[in-house]
Design an enzyme around this catalytic site. Structure first.
Site, PDB file in Angstrom:
ATOM      1  CG  LEU A   1      -2.054  -0.957   1.345  1.00 45.02           C
ATOM      2  CD1 LEU A   1      -2.789  -0.785   2.668  1.00 45.02           C
ATOM      3  CD2 LEU A   1      -3.034  -0.795   0.193  1.00 45.02           C
ATOM      4  CG  ASP A   2       0.361   4.160  -2.941  1.00 43.70           C
ATOM      5  OD1 ASP A   2       1.074   3.309  -3.453  1.00 43.70           O
ATOM      6  OD2 ASP A   2      -0.615   4.707  -3.492  1.00 43.70           O
ATOM      7  CG  PHE A   3       4.444   7.412   2.863  1.00 43.08           C
ATOM      8  CD1 PHE A   3       5.146   6.784   3.878  1.00 43.08           C
ATOM      9  CD2 PHE A   3       4.260   8.790   2.929  1.00 43.08           C
ATOM     10  CE1 PHE A   3       5.647   7.508   4.947  1.00 43.08           C
ATOM     11  CE2 PHE A   3       4.757   9.522   3.991  1.00 43.08           C
ATOM     12  CZ  PHE A   3       5.451   8.875   4.995  1.00 43.08           C
TER      13      PHE A   3
ATOM     14  NE  ARG B   1      -2.236   6.911  -3.124  1.00 46.06           N
ATOM     15  CZ  ARG B   1      -2.669   7.743  -2.166  1.00 46.06           C
ATOM     16  NH1 ARG B   1      -2.915   8.990  -2.438  1.00 46.06           N
ATOM     17  NH2 ARG B   1      -2.820   7.299  -0.925  1.00 46.06           N
TER      18      ARG B   1
ATOM     19  CB  THR C   1      -2.775   3.780   0.624  1.00 49.91           C
ATOM     20  OG1 THR C   1      -2.595   4.474  -0.606  1.00 49.91           O
ATOM     21  CG2 THR C   1      -4.043   2.957   0.552  1.00 49.91           C
TER      22      THR C   1
END
Ligand code: URA
Length: 260
Positions: A104-106, A192, A108
Site C-alpha cells: 500500500l502506498d505511504f 490513485r 494509503t
C-alpha cells in the site's frame, strides 16, 4: 529434500518468492559458504547451511497470518532508506518475522495482510488469483456519472487499460464525495492513477476489503491474527465476496439535497 532456493527462502518467511529471487541475484544468499546467484539452484534446507546476509535461514513450521489497519505515513517495504516508519514496526507481540503481502502506498490506509508464509503470499499476489480489493475513496469536488462510467469501464493508464471496476457512491458532501471502488488487479498506485487520469483530486484512500476479509473495526495501527480458516479462504478459489449482504460497513448517505 532438495528445493529451489527461492522457495526455501519464501518458506522460511523471509520474503515472497519473487523478492527472494532478487535477494539471490544480489548475491546475498550463501549455501555451505558459497555465494549462489543462479536462480535455478536447488538446496536441501535440512542438510545444507543456507544464509541470507550472513544469517542462518531456518525453515520454521509455524505460519502466521495477520491483518493490520495500516495508518497513513508508513511504508510497506521492510526498510526505508529515507528512515520513514515501516509497517512491520507496528507488530509488537508476534515473534515470527512477518512481511506485507503486496503493498500500500505511504499515504494509503487500511487493510494490509502480513505473513511469514511466502507461498501463501505468492498465491494471493499472483494476477491469476484475481482477489478483489475494495477501497474507500474520498475526492474533492463532484463525481459525475461520466466519471463513474469511466472508472467502471476501464481507464487507459501508461501500462494499459484497467479492468472493469465496481464503483458505488457512499456519501456526497458539499465539497467532497466518498465512494468505494472494487478492483482485482494490483497495479502500482492503481486507484490513485485512475483518479488522476480523469482529473479526480483524491484526498484519502483506504483499503477496506481483501477478498472475503473485511477491515472491520480495527483502528489505525491495530492488527489481529487471522484464523487459519480465514487465511485458507483467501488462498482458495472462492476468495471473493459476491454477496453484498454479508457486509454492511457503510450506510449510503446523501448529505447535500439535490446532489446524487
Ligand atoms: N491503489 C493505489 O493507488 N494505492 C494503493 O496503495 C493501493 C491501491
Amino acid at each position: 529434500m532438495q528445493e529451489r532456493l527461492q522457495k526455501i527462502l519464501a518458506k522460511a518467511g523471509l520474503s515472497s518468492r519473487r523478492s527472494a529471487e532478487t535477494m539471490i541475484t544480489e548475491g546475498r544468499v550463501m549455501v555451505n559458504g558459497k555465494v549462489v546467484t543462479e536462480l535455478g539452484t536447488k538446496s536441501d534446507p535440512e542438510a545444507d547451511k543456507i544464509t541470507l546476509d550472513g544469517k542462518p535461514v531456518s525453515v520454521s513450521k509455524k505460519r502466521v497470518y495477520l491483518i493490520l489497519n495500516k495508518p497513513a505515513g508508513y511504508v510497506t517495504t521492510l526498510s526505508d532508506p529515507g528512515g520513514r516508519p515501516v509497517v512491520t514496526g507496528l507488530i509488537k507481540d508476534i515473534k515470527e518475522r512477518v512481511f506485507p503481502v503486496g503493498r500500500l502506498d505511504f499515504n494509503t490506509e487500511g487493510l494490509l495482510l502480513l505473513t511469514n508464509d511466502g507461498e501463501w503470499a505468492n498465491t494471493l499476489a499472483h494476477p491469476s488469483h484475481e482477489v478483489e480489493k475494495e477501497y474507500l475513496v474520498k475526492i474533492r469536488g463532484d463525481l459525475s456519472p461520466d466519471k463513474i462510467a469511466q472508472l467502471s469501464e476501464g481507464i487507459k493508464l501508461e501500462d494499459g487499460w484497467t479492468a472493469p471496476a465496481k464503483v458505488d457512491i457512499i456519501r456526497v458532501l458539499e465539497k467532497n464525495v466518498w465512494f468505494t471502488i472494487v478492483i482485482h488487479e494490483g497495479r502500482y498506485r492503481q486507484v490513485r492513477r485512475m483518479c488522476e487520469a480523469i482529473g479526480l483530486p483524491l484526498v484519502k484512500l483506504k483499503r477496506i476489503r481483501y477478498g472475503k476479509i473485511l477491515l472491520g473495526e480495527l483502528k489505525a495501527g491495530e492488527y489481529r491474527v487471522l484464523d487459519p480458516s480465514e487465511a485458507k479462504l483467501l488462498a482458495g478459489t472462492d476468495a471473493n465476496v459476491t454477496r453484498t449482504d454479508e457486509r454492511k460497513p457503510f450506510k449510503k448517505q446523501r448529505t447535500v439535497p439535490g446532489k446524487r
